[in-house]
Design a protein around this motif. Structure first.
Motif, PDB file in Angstrom:
ATOM      1  N   ILE A  72      -9.000  -0.446  -1.208  1.00 45.96           N
ATOM      2  CA  ILE A  72      -8.842  -0.098  -2.627  1.00 45.96           C
ATOM      3  C   ILE A  72      -8.304  -1.291  -3.408  1.00 45.96           C
ATOM      4  N   LEU A  73      -7.267  -1.931  -2.883  1.00 41.25           N
ATOM      5  CA  LEU A  73      -6.664  -3.067  -3.589  1.00 41.25           C
ATOM      6  C   LEU A  73      -7.661  -4.203  -3.778  1.00 41.25           C
ATOM      7  N   SER A  74      -8.380  -4.554  -2.744  1.00 42.39           N
ATOM      8  CA  SER A  74      -9.296  -5.692  -2.855  1.00 42.39           C
ATOM      9  C   SER A  74     -10.478  -5.395  -3.772  1.00 42.39           C
ATOM     10  N   THR A  75     -10.852  -4.134  -3.869  1.00 46.59           N
ATOM     11  CA  THR A  75     -11.980  -3.757  -4.720  1.00 46.59           C
ATOM     12  C   THR A  75     -11.563  -3.572  -6.175  1.00 46.59           C
ATOM     13  N   ALA A  76     -10.397  -2.981  -6.402  1.00 46.35           N
ATOM     14  CA  ALA A  76      -9.973  -2.621  -7.764  1.00 46.35           C
ATOM     15  C   ALA A  76      -9.223  -3.729  -8.478  1.00 46.35           C
ATOM     16  N   ARG A  77      -8.727  -4.712  -7.738  1.00 54.26           N
ATOM     17  CA  ARG A  77      -7.880  -5.744  -8.343  1.00 54.26           C
ATOM     18  C   ARG A  77      -8.709  -6.653  -9.246  1.00 54.26           C
ATOM     19  N   GLY A  78      -8.406  -6.593 -10.540  1.00 51.37           N
ATOM     20  CA  GLY A  78      -9.060  -7.457 -11.514  1.00 51.37           C
ATOM     21  C   GLY A  78      -8.113  -8.496 -12.094  1.00 51.37           C
ATOM     22  N   GLY A  79      -6.836  -8.373 -11.781  1.00 47.49           N
ATOM     23  CA  GLY A  79      -5.854  -9.324 -12.257  1.00 47.49           C
ATOM     24  C   GLY A  79      -5.336  -9.054 -13.655  1.00 47.49           C
ATOM     25  N   ALA A  80      -5.544  -7.840 -14.143  1.00 48.27           N
ATOM     26  CA  ALA A  80      -5.126  -7.518 -15.505  1.00 48.27           C
ATOM     27  C   ALA A  80      -4.267  -6.257 -15.500  1.00 48.27           C
ATOM     28  N   PRO A  81      -3.396  -6.108 -16.501  1.00 50.63           N
ATOM     29  CA  PRO A  81      -2.669  -4.844 -16.629  1.00 50.63           C
ATOM     30  C   PRO A  81      -3.660  -3.688 -16.738  1.00 50.63           C
ATOM     31  N   GLY A  82      -3.348  -2.590 -16.113  1.00 53.70           N
ATOM     32  CA  GLY A  82      -4.236  -1.442 -16.152  1.00 53.70           C
ATOM     33  C   GLY A  82      -5.176  -1.355 -14.974  1.00 53.70           C
ATOM     34  N   ASP A  83      -5.072  -2.309 -14.019  1.00 50.69           N
ATOM     35  CA  ASP A  83      -5.916  -2.237 -12.827  1.00 50.69           C
ATOM     36  C   ASP A  83      -5.624  -0.986 -12.022  1.00 50.69           C
ATOM     37  N   GLY A  84      -4.389  -0.515 -12.036  1.00 47.00           N
ATOM     38  CA  GLY A  84      -4.053   0.733 -11.365  1.00 47.00           C
ATOM     39  C   GLY A  84      -2.922   0.591 -10.380  1.00 47.00           C
ATOM     40  N   ILE A  85      -2.745   1.641  -9.587  1.00 44.53           N
ATOM     41  CA  ILE A  85      -1.688   1.686  -8.576  1.00 44.53           C
ATOM     42  C   ILE A  85      -2.215   2.387  -7.327  1.00 44.53           C
ATOM     43  N   VAL A  86      -1.543   2.136  -6.204  1.00 45.01           N
ATOM     44  CA  VAL A  86      -1.839   2.838  -4.952  1.00 45.01           C
ATOM     45  C   VAL A  86      -0.513   3.252  -4.329  1.00 45.01           C
ATOM     46  N   ALA A  87      -0.455   4.460  -3.819  1.00 46.73           N
ATOM     47  CA  ALA A  87       0.738   4.952  -3.137  1.00 46.73           C
ATOM     48  C   ALA A  87       0.323   5.617  -1.835  1.00 46.73           C
ATOM     49  N   VAL A  88       1.175   5.482  -0.827  1.00 42.49           N
ATOM     50  CA  VAL A  88       0.975   6.167   0.447  1.00 42.49           C
ATOM     51  C   VAL A  88       2.145   7.126   0.628  1.00 42.49           C
ATOM     52  N   LEU A  89       1.813   8.387   0.835  1.00 43.39           N
ATOM     53  CA  LEU A  89       2.831   9.429   0.937  1.00 43.39           C
ATOM     54  C   LEU A  89       2.762  10.112   2.300  1.00 43.39           C
ATOM     55  N   PRO A  90       3.906  10.510   2.835  1.00 42.01           N
ATOM     56  CA  PRO A  90       3.890  11.277   4.082  1.00 42.01           C
ATOM     57  C   PRO A  90       3.361  12.686   3.826  1.00 42.01           C
ATOM     58  N   VAL A  91       2.703  13.234   4.812  1.00 42.80           N
ATOM     59  CA  VAL A  91       2.211  14.609   4.730  1.00 42.80           C
ATOM     60  C   VAL A  91       3.004  15.428   5.749  1.00 42.80           C
ATOM     61  N   GLU A  92       3.750  16.387   5.256  1.00 40.10           N
ATOM     62  CA  GLU A  92       4.598  17.191   6.136  1.00 40.10           C
ATOM     63  C   GLU A  92       3.772  18.087   7.047  1.00 40.10           C
ATOM     64  N   LYS A  93       2.790  18.764   6.461  1.00 41.72           N
ATOM     65  CA  LYS A  93       1.898  19.632   7.234  1.00 41.72           C
ATOM     66  C   LYS A  93       0.494  19.482   6.671  1.00 41.72           C
ATOM     67  N   PHE A  94      -0.494  19.675   7.539  1.00 40.89           N
ATOM     68  CA  PHE A  94      -1.888  19.536   7.142  1.00 40.89           C
ATOM     69  C   PHE A  94      -2.678  20.654   7.809  1.00 40.89           C
ATOM     70  N   TYR A  95      -3.393  21.437   7.014  1.00 37.80           N
ATOM     71  CA  TYR A  95      -4.178  22.553   7.530  1.00 37.80           C
ATOM     72  C   TYR A  95      -5.599  22.444   7.015  1.00 37.80           C
ATOM     73  N   ARG A  96      -6.535  22.707   7.874  1.00 43.44           N
ATOM     74  CA  ARG A  96      -7.924  22.870   7.440  1.00 43.44           C
ATOM     75  C   ARG A  96      -8.134  24.375   7.249  1.00 43.44           C
ATOM     76  N   ILE A  97      -8.615  24.785   6.117  1.00 41.87           N
ATOM     77  CA  ILE A  97      -8.753  26.196   5.787  1.00 41.87           C
ATOM     78  C   ILE A  97      -9.758  26.871   6.723  1.00 41.87           C
ATOM     79  N   ARG A  98     -10.784  26.163   7.128  1.00 40.23           N
ATOM     80  CA  ARG A  98     -11.825  26.775   7.965  1.00 40.23           C
ATOM     81  C   ARG A  98     -11.353  27.074   9.384  1.00 40.23           C
ATOM     82  N   GLU A  99     -10.249  26.469   9.836  1.00 45.15           N
ATOM     83  CA  GLU A  99      -9.767  26.646  11.204  1.00 45.15           C
ATOM     84  C   GLU A  99      -8.652  27.685  11.234  1.00 45.15           C
ATOM     85  N   PRO A 100      -8.710  28.567  12.234  1.00 45.74           N
ATOM     86  CA  PRO A 100      -7.664  29.597  12.336  1.00 45.74           C
ATOM     87  C   PRO A 100      -6.329  29.015  12.745  1.00 45.74           C
TER      88      PRO A 100
END
Length: 100
Positions: A72-100
């Motif tokens: 994402i960084l290498s593709t989105a980086r244009g060197g100007a304000p407004g290029d954006g941000i990236v964050a990585v967050l921990p996931v406490e629990k993860f469920y797939r709805i289709r799985e029991p």
């Protein structure tokens, strides 16, 4: 394996290239939403203080998160304000709805 959520807020003109590169990485699940807001480049009290961007959310295994961020960084980086941000967050629990 621990899960992470990678969230990126990016300019609208780079989303297609980011999606292409993520697909090449083997990423199959991506959510894209339109968002509005302002950041460090804001012009308070002017009509254009809020800008439109896209938000990408990806749930992934911990060992793949950094490769996604780097892509994402290498593709989105244009060197100007407004290029954006990236964050990585921990996931406490993860469920797939289709799985029991």
């Amino acid at each position: 394996m621990d899960k992470k959520k990678v969230t990126a807020i990016i300019r609208t003109d780079v989303v297609d290239e980011i999606e292409t590169r993520l697909h090449r990485l083997g990423i199959r699940g991506v959510s894209v939403s339109r968002v509005e807001g302002y950041g460090e480049h804001t012009k308070f009290w002017t009509p254009d203080s809020v800008s439109s961007h896209l938000q990408i959310d990806i749930f992934t295994d911990e060992d793949r998160a950094q490769a996604i961020v780097d892509t994402i960084l290498s593709t989105a980086r244009g060197g100007a304000p407004g290029d954006g941000i990236v964050a990585v967050l921990p996931v406490e629990k993860f469920y797939r709805i289709r799985e029991p």
